[in-house]
Design an enzyme around this catalytic site. Structure first.
Site, PDB file in Angstrom:
ATOM      1  N   MET A 175       0.950  -1.220   0.026  1.00  0.00           N
ATOM      2  CA  MET A 175       0.110  -0.004  -0.127  1.00  0.00           C
ATOM      3  C   MET A 175       0.713   1.334   0.034  1.00  0.00           C
ATOM      4  O   MET A 175       0.479   2.227   0.165  1.00  0.00           O
ATOM      5  CB  MET A 175      -1.012   0.032   1.323  1.00  0.00           C
ATOM      6  CG  MET A 175      -1.952  -1.313   1.277  1.00  0.00           C
ATOM      7  SD  MET A 175      -3.449  -0.902   2.286  1.00  0.00           S
ATOM      8  CE  MET A 175      -2.721  -0.543   3.737  1.00  0.00           C
ATOM      9  N   HIS A 232       9.173  -3.293   3.510  1.00  0.00           N
ATOM     10  CA  HIS A 232       8.508  -3.735   2.113  1.00  0.00           C
ATOM     11  C   HIS A 232       9.843  -3.585   1.163  1.00  0.00           C
ATOM     12  O   HIS A 232      10.052  -4.741   0.194  1.00  0.00           O
ATOM     13  CB  HIS A 232       8.134  -2.299   1.281  1.00  0.00           C
ATOM     14  CG  HIS A 232       6.749  -1.797   2.163  1.00  0.00           C
ATOM     15  ND1 HIS A 232       6.832  -0.670   2.950  1.00  0.00           N
ATOM     16  CD2 HIS A 232       5.568  -2.207   2.282  1.00  0.00           C
ATOM     17  CE1 HIS A 232       5.646  -0.524   3.402  1.00  0.00           C
ATOM     18  NE2 HIS A 232       4.760  -1.451   2.814  1.00  0.00           N
ATOM     19  N   LEU A 242       6.507   3.453   1.254  1.00  0.00           N
ATOM     20  CA  LEU A 242       7.713   2.039   1.705  1.00  0.00           C
ATOM     21  C   LEU A 242       8.739   2.528   2.676  1.00  0.00           C
ATOM     22  O   LEU A 242       9.209   3.605   2.696  1.00  0.00           O
ATOM     23  CB  LEU A 242       8.069   1.833   0.309  1.00  0.00           C
ATOM     24  CG  LEU A 242       7.314   1.536  -0.973  1.00  0.00           C
ATOM     25  CD1 LEU A 242       7.985   1.323  -2.220  1.00  0.00           C
ATOM     26  CD2 LEU A 242       6.142   0.434  -0.546  1.00  0.00           C
ATOM     27  N   GLU A 293      11.912   0.091   4.921  1.00  0.00           N
ATOM     28  CA  GLU A 293      12.926  -1.369   4.716  1.00  0.00           C
ATOM     29  C   GLU A 293      12.022  -2.451   4.823  1.00  0.00           C
ATOM     30  O   GLU A 293      12.454  -3.780   4.519  1.00  0.00           O
ATOM     31  CB  GLU A 293      13.978  -1.220   5.833  1.00  0.00           C
ATOM     32  CG  GLU A 293      15.237  -0.453   5.543  1.00  0.00           C
ATOM     33  CD  GLU A 293      15.660  -0.780   4.378  1.00  0.00           C
ATOM     34  OE1 GLU A 293      16.053  -1.957   4.156  1.00  0.00           O
ATOM     35  OE2 GLU A 293      16.282  -0.018   3.506  1.00  0.00           O
ATOM     36  N   MET A 347       8.645  -1.997  11.688  1.00  0.00           N
ATOM     37  CA  MET A 347       8.451  -1.195  10.835  1.00  0.00           C
ATOM     38  C   MET A 347       7.110  -1.129  10.282  1.00  0.00           C
ATOM     39  O   MET A 347       6.419  -2.402  10.096  1.00  0.00           O
ATOM     40  CB  MET A 347       9.379  -1.247   9.548  1.00  0.00           C
ATOM     41  CG  MET A 347      10.740  -0.900  10.170  1.00  0.00           C
ATOM     42  SD  MET A 347      11.869  -0.400   8.701  1.00  0.00           S
ATOM     43  CE  MET A 347      13.265  -0.045   9.523  1.00  0.00           C
ATOM     44  N   GLN A 373       5.835 -11.333   7.485  1.00  0.00           N
ATOM     45  CA  GLN A 373       5.638 -11.935   8.592  1.00  0.00           C
ATOM     46  C   GLN A 373       4.925 -11.074   9.689  1.00  0.00           C
ATOM     47  O   GLN A 373       4.098 -11.191  10.738  1.00  0.00           O
ATOM     48  CB  GLN A 373       6.727 -12.451   9.255  1.00  0.00           C
ATOM     49  CG  GLN A 373       6.578 -13.130  10.825  1.00  0.00           C
ATOM     50  CD  GLN A 373       5.890 -14.664  10.767  1.00  0.00           C
ATOM     51  OE1 GLN A 373       5.499 -15.256   9.766  1.00  0.00           O
ATOM     52  NE2 GLN A 373       5.265 -14.942  11.719  1.00  0.00           N
TER      53      GLN A 373
HETATM   54  P1  AMP Z   1       1.440  -2.698   3.580  1.00  0.00           P
HETATM   55  O1  AMP Z   1       1.929  -1.769   2.497  1.00  0.00           O
HETATM   56  O2  AMP Z   1       1.449  -2.447   4.717  1.00  0.00           O
HETATM   57  O3  AMP Z   1       0.150  -3.393   2.872  1.00  0.00           O
HETATM   58  O4  AMP Z   1       2.604  -4.222   3.491  1.00  0.00           O
HETATM   59  C1  AMP Z   1       2.961  -4.694   2.172  1.00  0.00           C
HETATM   60  C2  AMP Z   1       3.829  -5.938   2.588  1.00  0.00           C
HETATM   61  O5  AMP Z   1       4.882  -5.634   3.282  1.00  0.00           O
HETATM   62  C3  AMP Z   1       2.726  -6.779   3.311  1.00  0.00           C
HETATM   63  O6  AMP Z   1       3.242  -8.135   3.004  1.00  0.00           O
HETATM   64  C4  AMP Z   1       3.613  -6.703   4.678  1.00  0.00           C
HETATM   65  O7  AMP Z   1       3.338  -7.619   5.639  1.00  0.00           O
HETATM   66  C5  AMP Z   1       4.848  -6.521   4.399  1.00  0.00           C
HETATM   67  N1  AMP Z   1       5.625  -5.536   5.613  1.00  0.00           N
HETATM   68  C6  AMP Z   1       5.074  -4.279   6.113  1.00  0.00           C
HETATM   69  N2  AMP Z   1       5.910  -4.189   7.278  1.00  0.00           N
HETATM   70  C7  AMP Z   1       6.953  -4.953   7.163  1.00  0.00           C
HETATM   71  C8  AMP Z   1       8.041  -5.337   8.137  1.00  0.00           C
HETATM   72  N3  AMP Z   1       8.252  -4.435   9.132  1.00  0.00           N
HETATM   73  N4  AMP Z   1       8.883  -6.291   7.853  1.00  0.00           N
HETATM   74  C9  AMP Z   1       8.370  -7.179   6.887  1.00  0.00           C
HETATM   75  N5  AMP Z   1       7.472  -7.026   5.913  1.00  0.00           N
HETATM   76  C10 AMP Z   1       6.644  -5.961   6.329  1.00  0.00           C
END
Ligand code: AMP
Length: 281
Positions: free
Chosen positions: A30, A37, A33, A35, A183, A147
């Site tokens: 989403m 992502h 971005l 670290e 993060m 995760q």
């Molecule tokens: P989002 O933009 O929040 O929908 O996240 C996109 C992808 O990045 C999802 O698969 C999340 O689980 C992953 N993600 C978000 N934050 C982290 C993080 N701190 N460590 C690892 N992956 C993450």
């Protein structure tokens, strides 16, 4: 890097890549971005010939009183962060993803109705529906998830298995700030004081690990101790704390082999989630 907004155009590009036998790695996000992502995007770069990243703040996964409108966005920064590792950056908009006559949704029952699904009733239906659409558009060989959103990752794996979707799901570790806070784009909502207090989630997970390593394996006891730790933080309000089987999300009574500790806590008005896996030898 090609920046693509049009679904049909992307589908043509994908068809050409597939015809040439290129493996496609896909990272749905989403945006805003960080670290976390980038760890997924870099891993896709390592594994696959072509890397597709999508940025789409999906209205369907936000409840009516949630933060869809104020969700943080910084497209210029996102585009420049992606540039080094990404072949195609997909930026659809809500109108093209959900036409006025849109009627179909995808829902994973039971595991979609608990924890975050209980607090955010339409959330996972929105997630599985949009991920389904994105998979059908991008046709990835491998899709990468974090995760950090462990329930989401489990639900997506279940959907892929149940619906025989031809994609491999890889789940990568949580990337944390120097002090342990996971993060998240939503961390940007925290003021200085809240940012300090948000460390309570990580501390709670560490405490759970310590308790188990010292022999406290009764989940009820572990939960009540981490609940007390979080309650010491004035601005914190616990949404849920669970200790479950990491594959099924079913609650555990005792921690014998492997357990997933997951929690959601409001720090002020910001709802944060975190989790860890505990393994006993
Ligand atoms: P989002 O933009 O929040 O929908 O996240 C996109 C992808 O990045 C999802 O698969 C999340 O689980 C992953 N993600 C978000 N934050 C982290 C993080 N701190 N460590 C690892 N992956 C993450």
């Amino acid at each position: 890097m090609k920046v693509v907004k049009n679904i049909g155009f992307l589908q043509n590009e994908v068809a050409k890549l597939k015809k040439n036998g290129k493996t496609i790695g896909f990272v749905p996000t989403m945006g805003y971005l960080h670290e976390g992502h980038l760890s997924l995007i870099r891993r896709a770069r390592k594994d696959c010939r072509v890397v597709v990243v999508s940025i789409f703040v999906n209205p369907m996964q936000f409840g009516p009183r949630e933060d869809f409108k104020r969700y943080p966005r910084d497209m210029n920064n996102d585009v420049s962060l992606c540039r080094m590792y990404t072949d195609i950056l997909f930026l659809p908009n809500a109108k093209t993803m959900y036409s006025d006559d849109f009627l179909t949704t995808v829902e994973v029952s039971r595991i979609g109705d608990i924890f975050c699904g209980a607090s955010r009733p339409a959330h996972f239906k929105g997630v599985t529906t949009v991920v389904n659409k994105l998979f059908n558009i991008v046709l990835p060989d491998v899709a990468y998830f974090g995760q950090k959103d462990v329930q989401q990752a489990i639900i997506i794996k279940q959907m892929v298995k149940d619906l025989n979707m031809p994609v491999k799901i890889k789940v990568l570790p949580i990337v944390r700030e120097h002090d342990g806070l996971a993060m998240s784009s939503r961390n940007s909502y925290l003021n200085n004081r809240e940012r300090e207090e948000a460390i309570a989630l990580y501390r709670a997970l560490i405490l759970a690990k310590q308790l188990v390593s010292k022999g406290t394996i009764n989940c009820h006891v572990v939960i009540s101790k981490i609940r007390s730790l979080i309650k010491k933080v004035k601005t914190a309000r616990i949404d849920y704390i669970g200790i479950v089987n990491p594959k099924t999300l079913l609650p555990l009574k005792t921690i014998t082999k492997e357990a997933l500790v997951l929690l959601a806590v409001f720090i002020g008005k910001t709802r944060l989630i975190d989790n860890t896996i505990i393994r006993r030898r």
